[in-house]
Design a protein around this motif. Structure first.
Motif, PDB file in Angstrom:
ATOM      1  N   TRP B  29       1.016  -1.270   0.036  1.00 26.49           N
ATOM      2  CA  TRP B  29       0.003  -0.150  -0.118  1.00 26.49           C
ATOM      3  C   TRP B  29       0.902   1.213  -0.037  1.00 26.49           C
ATOM      4  CZ3 TRP B  29      -0.904   3.577   4.436  1.00 26.49           C
ATOM      5  CH2 TRP B  29      -2.073   4.447   4.049  1.00 26.49           C
ATOM      6  N   ALA B  30       1.752   1.062   0.936  1.00 21.63           N
ATOM      7  CA  ALA B  30       2.794   2.367   1.109  1.00 21.63           C
ATOM      8  C   ALA B  30       3.643   2.545  -0.207  1.00 21.63           C
ATOM      9  CB  ALA B  30       4.064   2.031   2.093  1.00 21.63           C
ATOM     10  N   LEU B  31       4.104   1.335  -0.902  1.00 20.66           N
ATOM     11  CA  LEU B  31       4.498   1.581  -2.249  1.00 20.66           C
ATOM     12  C   LEU B  31       3.831   2.048  -3.224  1.00 20.66           C
ATOM     13  CD1 LEU B  31       7.120  -0.053  -2.739  1.00 20.66           C
ATOM     14  CD2 LEU B  31       6.474  -1.764  -3.899  1.00 20.66           C
ATOM     15  N   ALA B  32       2.548   1.734  -3.327  1.00 20.22           N
ATOM     16  CA  ALA B  32       1.390   2.195  -4.425  1.00 20.22           C
ATOM     17  C   ALA B  32       1.165   3.654  -4.034  1.00 20.22           C
ATOM     18  CB  ALA B  32       0.264   1.323  -4.209  1.00 20.22           C
ATOM     19  N   LEU B  33       1.174   3.919  -3.001  1.00 24.27           N
ATOM     20  CA  LEU B  33       0.878   5.435  -2.495  1.00 24.27           C
ATOM     21  C   LEU B  33       2.002   6.489  -2.841  1.00 24.27           C
ATOM     22  CD1 LEU B  33      -1.741   6.463  -0.836  1.00 24.27           C
ATOM     23  CD2 LEU B  33      -0.126   6.607   1.001  1.00 24.27           C
ATOM     24  N   THR B  34       3.292   5.822  -2.864  1.00 21.75           N
ATOM     25  CA  THR B  34       4.551   6.687  -3.082  1.00 21.75           C
ATOM     26  C   THR B  34       4.785   6.458  -4.805  1.00 21.75           C
ATOM     27  OG1 THR B  34       5.947   4.895  -2.689  1.00 21.75           O
ATOM     28  CG2 THR B  34       5.351   6.496  -0.862  1.00 21.75           C
ATOM     29  N   ASN B  35       3.546   5.871  -5.418  1.00 21.02           N
ATOM     30  CA  ASN B  35       3.793   5.723  -6.885  1.00 21.02           C
ATOM     31  C   ASN B  35       2.932   6.410  -7.474  1.00 21.02           C
ATOM     32  OD1 ASN B  35       5.937   4.693  -8.336  1.00 21.02           O
ATOM     33  ND2 ASN B  35       4.754   2.565  -8.703  1.00 21.02           N
ATOM     34  N   THR B  36       2.658   7.567  -7.170  1.00 18.14           N
ATOM     35  CA  THR B  36       1.553   8.493  -7.829  1.00 18.14           C
ATOM     36  C   THR B  36       2.319   9.785  -8.054  1.00 18.14           C
ATOM     37  OG1 THR B  36       0.661   9.320  -5.645  1.00 18.14           O
ATOM     38  CG2 THR B  36      -0.439   7.238  -6.589  1.00 18.14           C
ATOM     39  N   GLU B  37       1.510  10.249  -9.126  1.00 10.93           N
ATOM     40  CA  GLU B  37       2.177  11.660  -9.475  1.00 10.93           C
ATOM     41  C   GLU B  37       1.789  12.616  -8.580  1.00 10.93           C
ATOM     42  OE1 GLU B  37       2.019  13.078 -13.634  1.00 10.93           O
ATOM     43  OE2 GLU B  37       0.191  14.238 -12.841  1.00 10.93           O
ATOM     44  N   GLN B  38       0.633  12.590  -7.682  1.00 15.09           N
ATOM     45  CA  GLN B  38       0.476  13.365  -6.694  1.00 15.09           C
ATOM     46  C   GLN B  38       1.431  13.674  -5.673  1.00 15.09           C
ATOM     47  OE1 GLN B  38      -1.664  15.758  -6.271  1.00 15.09           O
ATOM     48  NE2 GLN B  38      -2.364  15.527  -8.218  1.00 15.09           N
ATOM     49  N   PHE B  39       1.997  12.245  -5.480  1.00 14.26           N
ATOM     50  CA  PHE B  39       3.243  12.081  -4.471  1.00 14.26           C
ATOM     51  C   PHE B  39       4.319  12.826  -4.788  1.00 14.26           C
ATOM     52  CE2 PHE B  39       6.749   9.852  -3.078  1.00 14.26           C
ATOM     53  CZ  PHE B  39       6.575   9.989  -1.477  1.00 14.26           C
ATOM     54  N   CYS B  40       4.961  12.324  -6.151  1.00 16.04           N
ATOM     55  CA  CYS B  40       6.005  13.283  -6.691  1.00 16.04           C
ATOM     56  C   CYS B  40       5.843  14.672  -6.555  1.00 16.04           C
ATOM     57  CB  CYS B  40       6.124  12.729  -8.291  1.00 16.04           C
ATOM     58  SG  CYS B  40       6.027  11.254  -8.634  1.00 16.04           S
ATOM     59  N   ILE B  41       4.640  15.171  -7.018  1.00 13.30           N
ATOM     60  CA  ILE B  41       4.727  16.723  -6.949  1.00 13.30           C
ATOM     61  C   ILE B  41       4.249  17.220  -5.751  1.00 13.30           C
ATOM     62  CG2 ILE B  41       4.307  16.918  -9.459  1.00 13.30           C
ATOM     63  CD1 ILE B  41       1.242  17.383  -8.876  1.00 13.30           C
ATOM     64  N   SER B  42       4.443  16.529  -4.609  1.00 10.03           N
ATOM     65  CA  SER B  42       4.188  17.096  -3.286  1.00 10.03           C
ATOM     66  C   SER B  42       5.336  17.703  -2.859  1.00 10.03           C
ATOM     67  CB  SER B  42       3.593  15.993  -2.354  1.00 10.03           C
ATOM     68  OG  SER B  42       4.525  14.767  -2.128  1.00 10.03           O
ATOM     69  N   CYS B  43       6.475  17.550  -3.583  1.00 10.85           N
ATOM     70  CA  CYS B  43       7.653  17.977  -3.440  1.00 10.85           C
ATOM     71  C   CYS B  43       7.981  19.248  -4.408  1.00 10.85           C
ATOM     72  CB  CYS B  43       8.837  17.260  -3.527  1.00 10.85           C
ATOM     73  SG  CYS B  43       9.327  16.227  -2.126  1.00 10.85           S
ATOM     74  N   HIS B  44       8.157  20.531  -3.987  1.00  8.80           N
ATOM     75  CA  HIS B  44       8.003  21.721  -4.667  1.00  8.80           C
ATOM     76  C   HIS B  44       8.982  21.715  -5.939  1.00  8.80           C
ATOM     77  CE1 HIS B  44      11.396  23.086  -2.331  1.00  8.80           C
ATOM     78  NE2 HIS B  44      11.789  23.895  -3.452  1.00  8.80           N
ATOM     79  N   GLU B  45      10.364  20.755  -5.643  1.00  7.77           N
ATOM     80  CA  GLU B  45      11.251  20.669  -6.710  1.00  7.77           C
ATOM     81  C   GLU B  45      10.412  19.923  -8.088  1.00  7.77           C
ATOM     82  OE1 GLU B  45      11.688  19.756  -3.736  1.00  7.77           O
ATOM     83  OE2 GLU B  45      13.989  20.088  -3.051  1.00  7.77           O
TER      84      GLU B  45
END
Lengths: 142, 191
Positions: B29-45
């Motif tokens: 579940w954690a793996l899937a959660l960190t595998n979304t675009e939303q997660f990627c762009i939660s960092c401003h970089e």
């Protein structure tokens, strides 16, 4: 005094009604009354022509015979040179940018495309298969 | 074995199974959660640099409305490679905390190096992530533009991989990139 004002108002009203009726009579080439917002032009697709599009006169910048929406020209990169630069054109089977593109304004040869020729679509443009609204009788120079 | 002992073993087994399901499920579940675009762009970089870049390209907007998100191209699908990539991502966390690319200027300055990492990886894996969607077997050359047909056939014969020709299709290329140095088969960008 009062009469004069009335005359002016009447004249103005007449002028206005005339201009309105005139607007109704005049049609744009797309068949709309001029006063109305014109209809959107019909959708047209970019033209892809194998072998290129014939030039109409000597030293005409040739028309681009392919789509260009995926290639970007920015301050940092020129996507066209991926295929048209002297080092890449053979592999990509594309025509090489003209030698003229490497000359600066004093006619000196540069190693890179001259900044005068960097923004390709200043001179080269792609075509849409749009129907001309009026007959085009242009004939290219032979 | 007494019935009590049997019961005990059975109990331990049951607890083990339940715990296993919860932990394994939680991990995935954690793996899937960190595998979304939303997660990627939660960092401003990522939100301020590559994401706007992507929005300008065919991998974001196109005719059919099918689009690629960051993990589609940057996280492998096979489980083991995925986990390895996730472990590598701890380096990215470190640089996030350190602020290595926390301004557009810093990002721009590092872009070439970062892009080369990805090109090298794509080259090494024979563009595995591209092929999740673009399968050569399912690609009907006949329906491509004549030029693309010809190039794709040639690429197949010569053993080129997707990234050899398709750099910068989901990002703007870094300023240092020079197409003259990147002819397929002679590229200097995989060293």
């Amino acid at each position: 005094m009062r009469q004069k004002t009335l005359v002016i108002i009447a004249a103005a009203a007449m002028g206005l009604s005339m201009s309105v009726s005139a607007a109704v009579d005049v049609e744009s080439l797309r068949g709309d009354a001029v006063a109305k917002e014109s209809a959107k032009p019909a959708k047209a697709k970019p033209v892809v022509v194998q072998g290129g599009i014939e030039r109409n006169y000597k030293i005409q910048p040739p028309i681009i015979p392919h789509k260009i929406d995926k290639y970007r020209i920015t301050r940092k990169n020129n996507g066209c040179l991926k295929c048209h630069s002297p080092k890449t054109y053979k592999k990509e089977k594309a025509p090489k940018v003209g030698d003229s593109h490497f000359l600066d304004r004093d006619g000196k040869r540069l190693t890179k495309v001259s900044s005068r020729r960097y923004f390709c679509n200043q001179c080269h443009i792609p075509q849409l298969d749009a129907k001309p609204l009026v007959e085009n009788q242009f004939v290219g120079a032979k | 074995m007494t019935t009590n002992q049997k019961k005990g073993i059975f109990g331990i087994l049951l607890i083990g199974i339940v715990l296993g399901v919860i932990l394994w499920g939680g991990f995935n579940w954690a793996l899937a959660l960190t595998n979304t675009e939303q997660f990627c762009i939660s960092c401003h970089e990522m939100r301020d640099n590559p994401y706007p870049d992507l929005q300008d390209t065919i991998h974001f907007t196109n005719r059919t409305g099918v689009r690629a998100t960051c993990p589609d191209c940057h996280v492998p699908r096979p489980w083991i490679y995925k986990v390895i990539r996730k472990i590598q991502a701890s380096n990215e966390l470190y640089h996030h905390l350190k602020g290595t690319v926390d301004t557009p200027e810093k990002f721009e300055a590092k872009k070439f190096e970062l892009a080369k990492h990805v090109w090298k990886t794509m080259k090494r894996t024979d563009s595995r992530e591209c092929r999740n969607c673009h399968d050569y077997e399912s690609m009907d050359f006949e329906r491509q533009e004549p030029r693309a047909q010809e190039m794709h056939e040639e690429a197949g014969d010569k053993g080129y991989t997707c990234i050899d020709c398709h750099k910068g299709i989901a990002h703007q290329l870094p300023e240092e990139y020079d197409p003259d140095q990147d002819n397929p088969g002679e590229s200097i960008y995989y060293q």
